[in-house]
Scaffold this motif. Structure first.
Motif, short mmCIF file in Angstrom:
data_model
loop_
_atom_site.label_atom_id
_atom_site.label_comp_id
_atom_site.label_asym_id
_atom_site.label_seq_id
_atom_site.Cartn_x
_atom_site.Cartn_y
_atom_site.Cartn_z
N MET A 147 0.85 -1.18 0.00
CA MET A 147 0.00 0.00 0.00
C MET A 147 0.89 1.24 0.00
SD MET A 147 -3.23 0.24 2.59
CE MET A 147 -4.56 -0.69 1.85
N LYS A 162 -15.34 -15.22 -4.64
CA LYS A 162 -16.39 -14.35 -5.17
C LYS A 162 -15.96 -12.89 -5.11
CE LYS A 162 -20.06 -17.61 -4.30
NZ LYS A 162 -21.22 -18.02 -3.50
N HIS A 163 -14.71 -12.66 -4.70
CA HIS A 163 -14.20 -11.30 -4.61
C HIS A 163 -13.93 -10.77 -6.02
CE1 HIS A 163 -12.37 -7.95 -2.50
NE2 HIS A 163 -11.33 -8.03 -3.31
N MET A 164 -14.30 -9.50 -6.26
CA MET A 164 -14.19 -8.95 -7.60
C MET A 164 -12.97 -8.05 -7.78
SD MET A 164 -16.75 -10.40 -9.08
CE MET A 164 -17.03 -9.49 -10.61
N GLU A 222 -9.03 -7.09 -8.38
CA GLU A 222 -8.12 -7.66 -9.37
C GLU A 222 -7.30 -8.82 -8.80
OE1 GLU A 222 -8.39 -4.48 -8.67
OE2 GLU A 222 -8.57 -3.30 -10.53
N THR A 267 -3.90 -10.08 -13.09
CA THR A 267 -4.49 -8.90 -13.73
C THR A 267 -3.66 -7.66 -13.45
OG1 THR A 267 -6.69 -9.84 -13.50
CG2 THR A 267 -6.57 -7.47 -13.85
N ARG A 268 -3.20 -7.53 -12.22
CA ARG A 268 -2.39 -6.36 -11.86
C ARG A 268 -1.09 -6.32 -12.67
NH1 ARG A 268 -4.78 -4.31 -7.25
NH2 ARG A 268 -6.13 -5.80 -6.18
N LYS A 281 -0.61 -7.70 -15.52
CA LYS A 281 -0.99 -7.39 -16.90
C LYS A 281 -1.15 -5.87 -17.09
CE LYS A 281 -4.52 -8.40 -20.36
NZ LYS A 281 -5.92 -8.75 -20.53
N GLU A 282 -1.74 -5.22 -16.10
CA GLU A 282 -1.87 -3.75 -16.15
C GLU A 282 -0.50 -3.08 -16.18
OE1 GLU A 282 -4.51 -2.66 -12.90
OE2 GLU A 282 -6.29 -3.28 -14.02
N THR A 331 -19.18 -4.10 -9.82
CA THR A 331 -19.79 -5.36 -10.21
C THR A 331 -19.79 -6.32 -9.04
OG1 THR A 331 -18.68 -4.98 -12.34
CG2 THR A 331 -19.72 -7.14 -12.02
N LEU A 332 -20.93 -6.93 -8.77
CA LEU A 332 -20.98 -7.98 -7.75
C LEU A 332 -20.80 -9.35 -8.41
CD1 LEU A 332 -23.86 -6.82 -5.39
CD2 LEU A 332 -21.38 -6.62 -5.09
N HIS A 333 -20.25 -10.29 -7.66
CA HIS A 333 -20.08 -11.65 -8.17
C HIS A 333 -21.41 -12.19 -8.70
CE1 HIS A 333 -18.14 -15.55 -8.52
NE2 HIS A 333 -19.26 -16.07 -8.05
N ARG A 370 -8.56 2.58 -16.85
CA ARG A 370 -8.33 1.49 -17.81
C ARG A 370 -8.10 0.10 -17.21
NH1 ARG A 370 -3.85 3.29 -22.02
NH2 ARG A 370 -4.29 1.14 -22.57
N PRO A 371 -9.10 -0.53 -16.63
CA PRO A 371 -8.89 -1.84 -15.99
C PRO A 371 -8.35 -2.87 -16.98
CG PRO A 371 -11.23 -1.43 -16.37
CD PRO A 371 -10.52 -0.15 -16.66
N GLY A 372 -7.32 -3.58 -16.56
CA GLY A 372 -6.72 -4.61 -17.41
C GLY A 372 -6.08 -4.03 -18.67
N GLY A 378 -10.31 0.53 -12.05
CA GLY A 378 -9.13 0.11 -12.79
C GLY A 378 -7.93 0.34 -11.90
N ASN A 379 -6.89 0.98 -12.44
CA ASN A 379 -5.69 1.22 -11.65
C ASN A 379 -5.66 2.67 -11.13
OD1 ASN A 379 -2.76 2.13 -11.33
ND2 ASN A 379 -2.61 -0.10 -11.28
N ASN A 418 -5.55 -0.53 -3.21
CA ASN A 418 -4.99 -1.88 -3.28
C ASN A 418 -4.16 -2.07 -4.55
OD1 ASN A 418 -6.79 -2.51 -1.08
ND2 ASN A 418 -8.42 -2.58 -2.60
N ASP A 419 -4.07 -1.03 -5.38
CA ASP A 419 -3.53 -1.23 -6.72
C ASP A 419 -2.01 -1.24 -6.77
OD1 ASP A 419 -6.09 -1.43 -7.61
OD2 ASP A 419 -6.25 0.68 -8.16
N ASN A 455 -10.87 2.33 1.60
CA ASN A 455 -10.30 1.13 1.03
C ASN A 455 -11.43 0.34 0.37
OD1 ASN A 455 -9.48 -2.07 1.61
ND2 ASN A 455 -7.93 -0.79 0.68
N HIS A 503 -13.20 -2.53 -2.17
CA HIS A 503 -12.98 -3.99 -2.25
C HIS A 503 -12.40 -4.50 -0.94
CE1 HIS A 503 -13.57 -4.09 -6.65
NE2 HIS A 503 -12.79 -3.06 -6.73
N LEU A 531 -11.44 -6.52 2.11
CA LEU A 531 -11.43 -7.97 2.18
C LEU A 531 -11.02 -8.39 3.58
CD1 LEU A 531 -11.80 -10.27 0.13
CD2 LEU A 531 -9.35 -10.14 -0.32
N GLU A 571 -17.48 -5.15 -0.91
CA GLU A 571 -18.15 -5.16 -2.21
C GLU A 571 -19.66 -5.29 -2.01
OE1 GLU A 571 -16.20 -8.35 -4.29
OE2 GLU A 571 -14.47 -7.09 -4.78
#
Lengths: 235, 235
Positions: A138, A168-170, A172, A176-177, A179-180, B11-13, B42-44, B90-91, B136-137, B157, B159, B161, B194
Protein backbone atom coordinates in the motif's frame (compact mmCIF):
# COMPACT_ATOMS: atom_id res chain seq x y z
CA UNK A 1 31.24 -10.86 -8.15
CA UNK A 2 27.60 -10.41 -7.13
CA UNK A 3 26.36 -12.83 -4.44
CA UNK A 4 22.67 -12.32 -3.74
CA UNK A 5 19.74 -14.27 -2.30
CA UNK A 6 16.36 -12.82 -3.28
CA UNK A 7 13.55 -14.55 -1.37
CA UNK A 8 9.81 -14.23 -1.88
CA UNK A 9 9.12 -14.34 1.86
CA UNK A 10 11.00 -14.39 5.16
CA UNK A 11 8.63 -16.90 6.72
CA UNK A 12 6.74 -19.97 5.55
CA UNK A 13 3.36 -20.88 7.01
CA UNK A 14 3.98 -22.89 10.18
CA UNK A 15 7.70 -22.05 10.23
CA UNK A 16 9.65 -19.50 12.22
CA UNK A 17 11.28 -16.35 10.88
CA UNK A 18 13.90 -17.19 8.17
CA UNK A 19 13.85 -20.86 9.29
CA UNK A 20 13.57 -22.44 5.82
CA UNK A 21 16.44 -20.30 4.51
CA UNK A 22 18.94 -20.85 7.32
CA UNK A 23 20.98 -23.63 5.62
CA UNK A 24 21.27 -21.42 2.53
CA UNK A 25 22.19 -18.37 4.60
CA UNK A 26 24.83 -20.24 6.55
CA UNK A 27 26.72 -20.83 3.34
CA UNK A 28 25.81 -17.46 1.78
CA UNK A 29 27.16 -15.47 4.74
CA UNK A 30 29.93 -17.94 5.66
CA UNK A 31 32.62 -15.24 5.72
CA UNK A 32 30.57 -12.83 7.86
CA UNK A 33 30.83 -12.46 11.62
CA UNK A 34 28.31 -9.60 11.59
CA UNK A 35 25.80 -8.54 8.98
CA UNK A 36 24.20 -5.14 8.51
CA UNK A 37 20.39 -5.18 8.72
CA UNK A 38 18.24 -2.56 6.97
CA UNK A 39 14.93 -2.42 8.92
CA UNK A 40 13.44 0.54 7.03
CA UNK A 41 10.38 -1.39 5.74
CA UNK A 42 9.05 -1.78 9.33
CA UNK A 43 6.37 -4.48 8.87
CA UNK A 44 3.18 -3.58 10.72
CA UNK A 45 4.85 -0.35 11.86
CA UNK A 46 7.24 -1.98 14.38
CA UNK A 47 10.33 0.02 15.37
CA UNK A 48 13.79 -0.34 13.82
CA UNK A 49 15.06 -1.70 17.13
CA UNK A 50 12.31 -4.32 17.54
CA UNK A 51 12.76 -5.45 13.96
CA UNK A 52 16.53 -5.75 14.31
CA UNK A 53 16.13 -7.80 17.51
CA UNK A 54 13.89 -10.26 15.67
CA UNK A 55 16.47 -10.66 12.92
CA UNK A 56 19.34 -11.00 15.40
CA UNK A 57 17.48 -13.83 17.12
CA UNK A 58 17.15 -15.77 13.85
CA UNK A 59 20.78 -15.25 12.83
CA UNK A 60 22.05 -16.20 16.30
CA UNK A 61 21.22 -19.82 15.46
CA UNK A 62 23.86 -19.76 12.70
CA UNK A 63 26.30 -17.72 14.83
CA UNK A 64 26.08 -14.48 12.91
CA UNK A 65 25.67 -11.17 14.73
CA UNK A 66 23.30 -8.50 13.39
CA UNK A 67 23.56 -4.73 13.63
CA UNK A 68 20.84 -2.36 12.42
CA UNK A 69 21.75 0.48 10.04
CA UNK A 70 19.92 2.89 12.37
CA UNK A 71 22.53 2.16 15.06
CA UNK A 72 25.23 3.84 12.94
CA UNK A 73 25.80 7.57 12.81
CA UNK A 74 26.71 7.39 9.13
CA UNK A 75 24.46 5.06 7.07
CA UNK A 76 26.75 5.30 4.05
CA UNK A 77 29.79 4.14 6.01
CA UNK A 78 27.73 1.33 7.52
CA UNK A 79 26.99 0.02 4.02
CA UNK A 80 30.53 0.53 2.70
CA UNK A 81 32.03 -1.38 5.63
CA UNK A 82 29.45 -4.17 5.90
CA UNK A 83 30.60 -7.81 5.65
CA UNK A 84 27.09 -8.76 4.47
CA UNK A 85 23.75 -6.99 4.14
CA UNK A 86 20.14 -8.05 4.74
CA UNK A 87 17.09 -5.93 3.89
CA UNK A 88 13.92 -7.25 5.51
CA UNK A 89 10.31 -7.11 4.37
CA UNK A 90 7.47 -4.79 5.28
CA UNK A 91 6.25 -1.86 3.23
CA UNK A 92 8.15 -1.26 -0.01
CA UNK A 93 7.01 2.39 -0.34
CA UNK A 94 8.43 3.12 3.09
CA UNK A 95 11.63 1.19 2.42
CA UNK A 96 12.31 2.97 -0.87
CA UNK A 97 11.51 6.39 0.64
CA UNK A 98 13.93 5.76 3.51
CA UNK A 99 16.70 4.49 1.21
CA UNK A 100 16.44 7.72 -0.80
CA UNK A 101 16.10 9.98 2.27
CA UNK A 102 19.18 8.44 3.84
CA UNK A 103 21.02 8.78 0.56
CA UNK A 104 21.97 5.12 0.29
CA UNK A 105 19.98 3.76 -2.69
CA UNK A 106 22.78 4.16 -5.21
CA UNK A 107 25.53 3.22 -2.76
CA UNK A 108 23.72 0.05 -1.75
CA UNK A 109 23.37 -0.93 -5.39
CA UNK A 110 27.06 -0.34 -6.11
CA UNK A 111 28.17 -2.12 -2.93
CA UNK A 112 26.18 -5.27 -3.72
CA UNK A 113 27.26 -5.21 -7.37
CA UNK A 114 30.86 -5.09 -6.11
CA UNK A 115 30.42 -8.33 -4.18
CA UNK A 116 29.14 -7.69 -0.63
CA UNK A 117 26.79 -10.66 -0.01
CA UNK A 118 23.16 -9.54 0.11
CA UNK A 119 19.91 -11.08 1.28
CA UNK A 120 16.49 -9.64 0.53
CA UNK A 121 13.10 -10.93 1.64
CA UNK A 122 9.77 -9.59 0.38
CA UNK A 123 10.14 -5.76 0.21
CA UNK A 124 13.92 -6.28 0.49
CA UNK A 125 13.65 -8.48 -2.61
CA UNK A 126 11.35 -6.14 -4.48
CA UNK A 127 14.05 -3.47 -4.47
CA UNK A 128 16.50 -5.84 -6.22
CA UNK A 129 14.57 -5.35 -9.47
CA UNK A 130 14.64 -2.35 -11.80
CA UNK A 131 11.70 -0.70 -10.08
CA UNK A 132 9.31 -1.24 -7.17
CA UNK A 133 6.34 -1.04 -9.54
CA UNK A 134 5.28 -4.66 -9.08
CA UNK A 135 5.03 -4.53 -5.30
CA UNK A 136 1.83 -5.64 -3.56
CA UNK A 137 2.15 -2.97 -0.88
CA UNK A 138 0.00 0.00 0.00
CA UNK A 139 1.39 3.46 -0.89
CA UNK A 140 1.50 4.66 2.73
CA UNK A 141 4.25 7.21 1.97
CA UNK A 142 5.23 8.98 -1.28
CA UNK A 143 8.71 7.96 -2.46
CA UNK A 144 10.82 10.39 -4.52
CA UNK A 145 11.11 7.73 -7.24
CA UNK A 146 9.98 4.16 -7.98
CA UNK A 147 13.46 3.22 -9.30
CA UNK A 148 15.28 0.64 -7.17
CA UNK A 149 18.63 -1.20 -6.96
CA UNK A 150 18.64 -2.87 -10.38
CA UNK A 151 20.67 -5.84 -9.16
CA UNK A 152 18.82 -8.03 -11.66
CA UNK A 153 17.57 -6.85 -15.08
CA UNK A 154 13.87 -7.52 -14.43
CA UNK A 155 11.18 -6.95 -11.80
CA UNK A 156 9.85 -9.22 -9.08
CA UNK A 157 6.46 -9.90 -7.58
CA UNK A 158 7.17 -11.50 -4.20
CA UNK A 159 4.45 -13.43 -2.34
CA UNK A 160 3.07 -14.30 -5.77
CA UNK A 161 -0.45 -15.62 -5.37
CA UNK A 162 -2.40 -17.69 -7.89
CA UNK A 163 -6.00 -16.62 -8.48
CA UNK A 164 -8.50 -18.41 -6.24
CA UNK A 165 -11.01 -19.89 -8.69
CA UNK A 166 -13.57 -20.27 -5.87
CA UNK A 167 -13.40 -16.64 -4.78
CA UNK A 168 -16.39 -14.35 -5.17
CA UNK A 169 -14.20 -11.30 -4.61
CA UNK A 170 -14.19 -8.95 -7.60
CA UNK A 171 -10.92 -7.11 -6.86
CA UNK A 172 -8.12 -7.66 -9.37
CA UNK A 173 -6.11 -10.90 -9.23
CA UNK A 174 -2.34 -10.64 -9.02
CA UNK A 175 -2.11 -11.69 -12.66
CA UNK A 176 -4.49 -8.90 -13.73
CA UNK A 177 -2.39 -6.36 -11.86
CA UNK A 178 0.80 -7.52 -13.55
CA UNK A 179 -0.99 -7.39 -16.90
CA UNK A 180 -1.87 -3.75 -16.15
CA UNK A 181 1.82 -3.10 -15.41
CA UNK A 182 2.65 -4.52 -18.84
CA UNK A 183 0.17 -2.19 -20.53
CA UNK A 184 2.69 0.56 -19.70
CA UNK A 185 6.04 -1.15 -19.10
CA UNK A 186 8.11 -3.68 -21.04
CA UNK A 187 10.14 -4.99 -18.06
CA UNK A 188 9.73 -8.77 -17.44
CA UNK A 189 8.13 -9.67 -14.09
CA UNK A 190 8.87 -12.86 -12.18
CA UNK A 191 6.13 -13.99 -9.78
CA UNK A 192 7.99 -15.69 -6.90
CA UNK A 193 5.79 -17.93 -4.78
CA UNK A 194 6.41 -18.18 -1.04
CA UNK A 195 9.21 -20.73 -0.61
CA UNK A 196 11.06 -19.74 -3.79
CA UNK A 197 14.16 -17.60 -4.05
CA UNK A 198 16.67 -16.48 -6.64
CA UNK A 199 20.35 -17.19 -6.20
CA UNK A 200 22.56 -14.70 -8.00
CA UNK A 201 26.25 -15.54 -8.45
CA UNK A 202 27.93 -13.04 -10.74
CA UNK A 203 25.81 -12.98 -13.91
CA UNK A 204 24.15 -16.32 -13.13
CA UNK A 205 20.56 -16.18 -11.80
CA UNK A 206 18.98 -19.49 -10.71
CA UNK A 207 15.48 -20.21 -9.36
CA UNK A 208 15.76 -22.11 -6.06
CA UNK A 209 13.30 -23.87 -3.74
CA UNK A 210 10.75 -26.58 -4.53
CA UNK A 211 8.16 -24.45 -6.35
CA UNK A 212 7.68 -23.22 -9.86
CA UNK A 213 7.78 -19.48 -10.53
CA UNK A 214 5.51 -17.63 -12.98
CA UNK A 215 7.15 -15.48 -15.63
CA UNK A 216 5.26 -12.58 -17.21
CA UNK A 217 6.57 -11.05 -20.43
CA UNK A 218 4.82 -8.14 -22.13
CA UNK A 219 2.25 -9.29 -24.70
CA UNK A 220 2.96 -12.96 -24.04
CA UNK A 221 1.14 -15.76 -22.24
CA UNK A 222 2.63 -16.26 -18.74
CA UNK A 223 4.96 -19.23 -18.36
CA UNK A 224 5.70 -21.57 -15.45
CA UNK A 225 9.40 -22.05 -14.72
CA UNK A 226 10.67 -25.15 -12.91
CA UNK A 227 13.04 -25.01 -9.92
CA UNK A 228 16.69 -24.65 -11.00
CA UNK A 229 15.63 -22.69 -14.08
CA UNK A 230 18.39 -20.40 -15.35
CA UNK A 231 17.19 -16.79 -15.60
CA UNK A 232 20.57 -15.32 -16.49
CA UNK A 233 19.41 -14.23 -19.95
CA UNK A 234 16.08 -12.76 -18.89
CA UNK A 235 15.78 -9.03 -19.54
CA UNK B 1 -24.92 20.82 -2.64
CA UNK B 2 -22.71 17.75 -3.09
CA UNK B 3 -24.43 14.66 -4.51
CA UNK B 4 -22.08 11.72 -4.66
CA UNK B 5 -22.26 7.92 -4.81
CA UNK B 6 -19.02 6.23 -3.78
CA UNK B 7 -19.18 2.49 -4.45
CA UNK B 8 -16.72 -0.22 -3.39
CA UNK B 9 -17.11 -2.09 -6.68
CA UNK B 10 -18.82 -1.72 -10.06
CA UNK B 11 -19.79 -5.36 -10.21
CA UNK B 12 -20.98 -7.98 -7.75
CA UNK B 13 -20.08 -11.65 -8.17
CA UNK B 14 -22.63 -13.21 -10.53
CA UNK B 15 -24.08 -9.81 -11.54
CA UNK B 16 -23.47 -7.67 -14.62
CA UNK B 17 -21.63 -4.36 -14.74
CA UNK B 18 -23.27 -1.75 -12.42
CA UNK B 19 -26.39 -3.95 -12.19
CA UNK B 20 -26.87 -3.79 -8.41
CA UNK B 21 -26.51 0.01 -8.46
CA UNK B 22 -28.90 0.80 -11.32
CA UNK B 23 -31.96 1.68 -9.18
CA UNK B 24 -29.79 4.04 -7.13
CA UNK B 25 -28.21 5.56 -10.24
CA UNK B 26 -31.57 6.11 -11.90
CA UNK B 27 -32.53 8.43 -9.07
CA UNK B 28 -29.00 9.87 -8.60
CA UNK B 29 -28.70 10.93 -12.25
CA UNK B 30 -32.43 11.64 -12.78
CA UNK B 31 -31.79 15.12 -14.24
CA UNK B 32 -29.10 13.91 -16.66
CA UNK B 33 -29.60 13.02 -20.31
CA UNK B 34 -25.89 12.40 -20.78
CA UNK B 35 -23.13 11.76 -18.27
CA UNK B 36 -19.42 12.29 -18.68
CA UNK B 37 -17.34 9.15 -18.18
CA UNK B 38 -13.70 9.28 -17.05
CA UNK B 39 -12.09 6.04 -18.29
CA UNK B 40 -8.50 6.92 -17.28
CA UNK B 41 -8.09 3.95 -14.86
CA UNK B 42 -8.33 1.49 -17.81
CA UNK B 43 -8.89 -1.84 -15.99
CA UNK B 44 -6.72 -4.61 -17.41
CA UNK B 45 -5.26 -2.07 -19.86
CA UNK B 46 -8.38 -1.79 -22.09
CA UNK B 47 -8.69 1.34 -24.25
CA UNK B 48 -10.65 4.47 -23.32
CA UNK B 49 -13.07 3.72 -26.15
CA UNK B 50 -13.71 0.09 -25.14
CA UNK B 51 -14.20 1.10 -21.53
CA UNK B 52 -16.64 3.88 -22.44
CA UNK B 53 -18.67 1.48 -24.62
CA UNK B 54 -19.01 -0.92 -21.70
CA UNK B 55 -20.30 1.90 -19.48
CA UNK B 56 -22.67 3.21 -22.18
CA UNK B 57 -24.20 -0.25 -22.47
CA UNK B 58 -24.99 -0.36 -18.74
CA UNK B 59 -26.44 3.17 -18.63
CA UNK B 60 -28.55 2.56 -21.75
CA UNK B 61 -30.84 0.41 -19.59
CA UNK B 62 -31.77 3.51 -17.56
CA UNK B 63 -31.92 5.74 -20.66
CA UNK B 64 -28.83 7.80 -19.94
CA UNK B 65 -26.25 8.45 -22.65
CA UNK B 66 -22.52 8.29 -21.88
CA UNK B 67 -19.67 10.26 -23.45
CA UNK B 68 -16.00 9.63 -22.63
CA UNK B 69 -13.79 12.55 -21.56
CA UNK B 70 -11.25 11.45 -24.19
CA UNK B 71 -13.80 12.31 -26.90
CA UNK B 72 -13.58 16.02 -26.00
CA UNK B 73 -10.87 18.32 -27.25
CA UNK B 74 -10.86 20.20 -23.95
CA UNK B 75 -11.09 17.98 -20.88
CA UNK B 76 -11.63 20.95 -18.57
CA UNK B 77 -14.63 22.16 -20.55
CA UNK B 78 -16.01 18.63 -20.60
CA UNK B 79 -16.00 18.58 -16.80
CA UNK B 80 -17.35 22.13 -16.41
CA UNK B 81 -20.29 21.41 -18.73
CA UNK B 82 -21.12 17.87 -17.55
CA UNK B 83 -24.64 17.12 -16.30
CA UNK B 84 -23.22 14.24 -14.26
CA UNK B 85 -19.84 12.53 -13.95
CA UNK B 86 -18.77 8.88 -13.49
CA UNK B 87 -15.20 7.77 -12.85
CA UNK B 88 -14.77 4.02 -13.33
CA UNK B 89 -12.40 1.58 -11.66
CA UNK B 90 -9.13 0.11 -12.79
CA UNK B 91 -5.69 1.22 -11.65
CA UNK B 92 -5.68 4.14 -9.20
CA UNK B 93 -2.04 5.12 -9.92
CA UNK B 94 -2.89 5.45 -13.60
CA UNK B 95 -6.12 7.33 -12.92
CA UNK B 96 -4.46 9.86 -10.60
CA UNK B 97 -1.54 10.35 -13.00
CA UNK B 98 -3.93 11.03 -15.88
CA UNK B 99 -6.10 13.43 -13.84
CA UNK B 100 -2.97 15.47 -13.04
CA UNK B 101 -1.52 15.26 -16.56
CA UNK B 102 -4.81 16.45 -18.07
CA UNK B 103 -4.94 19.21 -15.47
CA UNK B 104 -8.38 18.29 -14.16
CA UNK B 105 -7.81 17.03 -10.59
CA UNK B 106 -8.62 20.33 -8.90
CA UNK B 107 -11.37 21.26 -11.35
CA UNK B 108 -13.08 17.89 -10.89
CA UNK B 109 -12.99 18.37 -7.12
CA UNK B 110 -14.48 21.88 -7.35
CA UNK B 111 -17.13 20.83 -9.87
CA UNK B 112 -18.38 17.96 -7.72
CA UNK B 113 -18.27 20.11 -4.56
CA UNK B 114 -20.44 22.63 -6.43
CA UNK B 115 -23.15 20.04 -7.04
CA UNK B 116 -22.58 18.12 -10.28
CA UNK B 117 -23.75 14.58 -9.43
CA UNK B 118 -20.82 12.16 -9.26
CA UNK B 119 -20.45 8.40 -9.22
CA UNK B 120 -17.23 6.60 -8.40
CA UNK B 121 -16.57 2.87 -8.36
CA UNK B 122 -13.39 1.25 -7.04
CA UNK B 123 -10.48 3.48 -8.24
CA UNK B 124 -13.08 6.17 -9.03
CA UNK B 125 -14.13 5.94 -5.37
CA UNK B 126 -10.60 5.85 -4.01
CA UNK B 127 -9.97 9.33 -5.42
CA UNK B 128 -12.94 10.73 -3.45
CA UNK B 129 -10.87 10.53 -0.26
CA UNK B 130 -8.07 12.82 0.86
CA UNK B 131 -5.38 10.68 -0.73
CA UNK B 132 -4.99 7.51 -2.80
CA UNK B 133 -2.73 6.02 -0.15
CA UNK B 134 -5.12 3.25 0.86
CA UNK B 135 -5.60 1.83 -2.64
CA UNK B 136 -4.99 -1.88 -3.28
CA UNK B 137 -3.53 -1.23 -6.72
CA UNK B 138 -0.08 -1.81 -8.14
CA UNK B 139 2.10 1.30 -8.74
CA UNK B 140 2.34 0.74 -12.52
CA UNK B 141 2.98 4.46 -13.18
CA UNK B 142 4.45 7.21 -10.96
CA UNK B 143 1.88 9.92 -10.14
CA UNK B 144 3.04 13.50 -9.47
CA UNK B 145 1.22 13.34 -6.10
CA UNK B 146 -0.89 10.97 -4.00
CA UNK B 147 -3.37 13.75 -3.11
CA UNK B 148 -6.85 13.24 -4.55
CA UNK B 149 -10.25 14.97 -4.72
CA UNK B 150 -10.98 15.31 -1.00
CA UNK B 151 -14.75 15.09 -1.50
CA UNK B 152 -15.01 13.38 1.90
CA UNK B 153 -12.74 14.10 4.90
CA UNK B 154 -11.32 10.57 5.19
CA UNK B 155 -9.81 7.79 3.06
CA UNK B 156 -11.39 4.69 1.57
CA UNK B 157 -10.30 1.13 1.03
CA UNK B 158 -12.62 -0.22 -1.69
CA UNK B 159 -12.98 -3.99 -2.25
CA UNK B 160 -12.27 -4.35 1.46
CA UNK B 161 -11.43 -7.97 2.18
CA UNK B 162 -11.50 -9.69 5.55
CA UNK B 163 -8.52 -11.87 6.41
CA UNK B 164 -8.97 -15.51 5.38
CA UNK B 165 -8.31 -17.43 8.60
CA UNK B 166 -7.68 -20.62 6.58
CA UNK B 167 -5.06 -19.08 4.34
CA UNK B 168 -1.46 -20.24 4.46
CA UNK B 169 -0.33 -17.18 2.51
CA UNK B 170 2.10 -15.02 4.50
CA UNK B 171 1.61 -11.74 2.59
CA UNK B 172 0.05 -8.91 4.59
CA UNK B 173 -3.71 -8.92 5.19
CA UNK B 174 -5.68 -5.82 4.21
CA UNK B 175 -5.98 -4.91 7.87
CA UNK B 176 -2.20 -5.12 8.38
CA UNK B 177 -1.68 -2.82 5.39
CA UNK B 178 -4.10 -0.23 6.78
CA UNK B 179 -2.38 -0.49 10.15
CA UNK B 180 0.92 0.31 8.39
CA UNK B 181 -0.78 3.35 6.80
CA UNK B 182 -1.76 4.49 10.30
CA UNK B 183 1.82 4.20 11.52
CA UNK B 184 2.47 7.30 9.37
CA UNK B 185 -0.91 8.96 8.77
CA UNK B 186 -3.78 10.04 11.05
CA UNK B 187 -6.52 10.04 8.37
CA UNK B 188 -9.43 7.65 9.14
CA UNK B 189 -9.87 4.78 6.66
CA UNK B 190 -13.20 3.18 5.82
CA UNK B 191 -12.99 -0.38 4.49
CA UNK B 192 -15.95 -0.68 2.07
CA UNK B 193 -16.91 -4.27 1.27
CA UNK B 194 -18.15 -5.16 -2.21
CA UNK B 195 -21.86 -4.27 -2.27
CA UNK B 196 -21.52 -1.23 0.01
CA UNK B 197 -21.49 2.39 -1.05
CA UNK B 198 -21.51 5.84 0.50
CA UNK B 199 -24.26 8.31 -0.34
CA UNK B 200 -23.16 11.91 0.09
CA UNK B 201 -25.84 14.62 0.10
CA UNK B 202 -24.35 17.95 1.08
CA UNK B 203 -22.53 17.35 4.36
CA UNK B 204 -24.42 14.13 5.07
CA UNK B 205 -22.54 10.85 4.46
CA UNK B 206 -24.52 7.61 4.86
CA UNK B 207 -23.37 3.97 4.48
CA UNK B 208 -25.67 2.16 2.03
CA UNK B 209 -26.11 -1.46 0.95
CA UNK B 210 -26.69 -4.57 3.06
CA UNK B 211 -23.22 -5.00 4.49
CA UNK B 212 -21.30 -3.60 7.40
CA UNK B 213 -18.22 -1.48 6.75
CA UNK B 214 -15.00 -1.57 8.78
CA UNK B 215 -13.70 1.69 10.21
CA UNK B 216 -10.02 2.12 11.03
CA UNK B 217 -8.93 5.01 13.24
CA UNK B 218 -5.30 5.59 14.16
CA UNK B 219 -4.29 3.83 17.40
CA UNK B 220 -7.78 2.38 17.90
CA UNK B 221 -9.34 -1.06 17.51
CA UNK B 222 -11.23 -1.27 14.18
CA UNK B 223 -14.99 -0.98 14.40
CA UNK B 224 -17.84 -2.53 12.37
CA UNK B 225 -20.44 -0.01 11.17
CA UNK B 226 -23.99 -1.11 10.31
CA UNK B 227 -25.76 -0.15 7.07
CA UNK B 228 -27.35 3.34 7.30
CA UNK B 229 -24.59 4.49 9.67
CA UNK B 230 -24.06 8.24 9.55
CA UNK B 231 -20.44 9.13 8.79
CA UNK B 232 -20.99 12.86 8.51
CA UNK B 233 -18.83 13.63 11.56
CA UNK B 234 -15.97 11.31 10.68
CA UNK B 235 -12.69 13.09 10.06
Amino acid sequence: MKRIIIASTSTLHGGSYLEYLLPTLQSHFKNCKTILFIPYARPGGISHTEYTQKVAQAFASINIAVKGIHEYEDAQNAIKNAEGIFTGGGNTFLLVTQLYQNNVMQLLSETVKNGTPYLGTSAGSNICGLSMQTTNDMPIVYPPSFQTLGLIPFNLNPHFLDADEQSKHMGETRETRIKEFHAFNAIPVLGLREGSWLEVQGDKIILKGDLKARLFLQNQTPEELAPESDLSNLK
